[in-house]
Design an enzyme around this catalytic site. Sequence first.
Site, PDB file in Angstrom:
ATOM      1  N   HIS A  12       6.742  51.975  29.144  1.00  0.00           N
ATOM      2  CA  HIS A  12       7.754  52.737  29.872  1.00  0.00           C
ATOM      3  C   HIS A  12       9.098  52.023  29.871  1.00  0.00           C
ATOM      4  CE1 HIS A  12       4.237  54.916  31.227  1.00  0.00           C
ATOM      5  NE2 HIS A  12       5.006  55.790  31.843  1.00  0.00           N
ATOM      6  N   SER A  13       9.085  50.741  29.563  1.00  0.00           N
ATOM      7  CA  SER A  13      10.303  49.933  29.575  1.00  0.00           C
ATOM      8  C   SER A  13      10.604  49.423  28.176  1.00  0.00           C
ATOM      9  CB  SER A  13      10.131  48.740  30.521  1.00  0.00           C
ATOM     10  OG  SER A  13      11.115  47.756  30.312  1.00  0.00           O
TER      11      SER A  13
END
Length: 232
Positions: A12-13
Amino acid sequence: MSGSVALVLVSHSAALAAGAAELAAQMAPGVLILAAGGMDDGGLGTSFEAIEQAVLQATADGGSAVVLTDLGSAVLTTESVLEMLDEAVSERVRLADAPFVEGAVAAAVTAFGGADLGGVLDAAQGAGSTFAGSPAPAAAPGPVAQDGVVSAETVLRNPLGLHARPAALMARMLGSYDARVTVNGVDAASVLELMKLGATQGQRLRVEATGAQGAQAVEAFVRAVEEGFGEV
């Protein structure tokens, strides 16, 4: 390229994906490791397009790939990507049920050793139990009586001990021999098992090997330890 199997790290990052890829690449130079992190606008989340692009790059020219993800929704996005791929591509991709960082490191080192798609997948998924439970017991001191077992003892000389870099170095090196090698009772071809020992400067290590190249593997291990992995 050292390994025939590439890795795709989905997070997600963007920073987390890039950092995990950087760490794994340090352990396995030459293995193709692609980060697919964050949304297209730079925010947190997972991008269908970024994952698809990474998978297609990883499998170009007939290559195979293992995909690792950080959280559940990343799995869903990745599964959607794989469902949309041509069957000729998707059959060369495996989605690992593995811890993100430990799995990436273990898979990268295994890919560096030339393992096939199944072997790299198993390495990633096996990393999930590496730090669970009690530490593996050290081998009993003294000479080994069983025929066919070559053993030796040596003492760590480098200041930082068996940290990530030398552990990866040893796992890659020992994995190239036609031998089954253990160090203080753990699999010497596993970078995570070696790091799990927590071996520090001055600690005695016992290496044991069986197989056609067992003696050569033991000699190589002792030599590398006594040379301090180039850190002394």
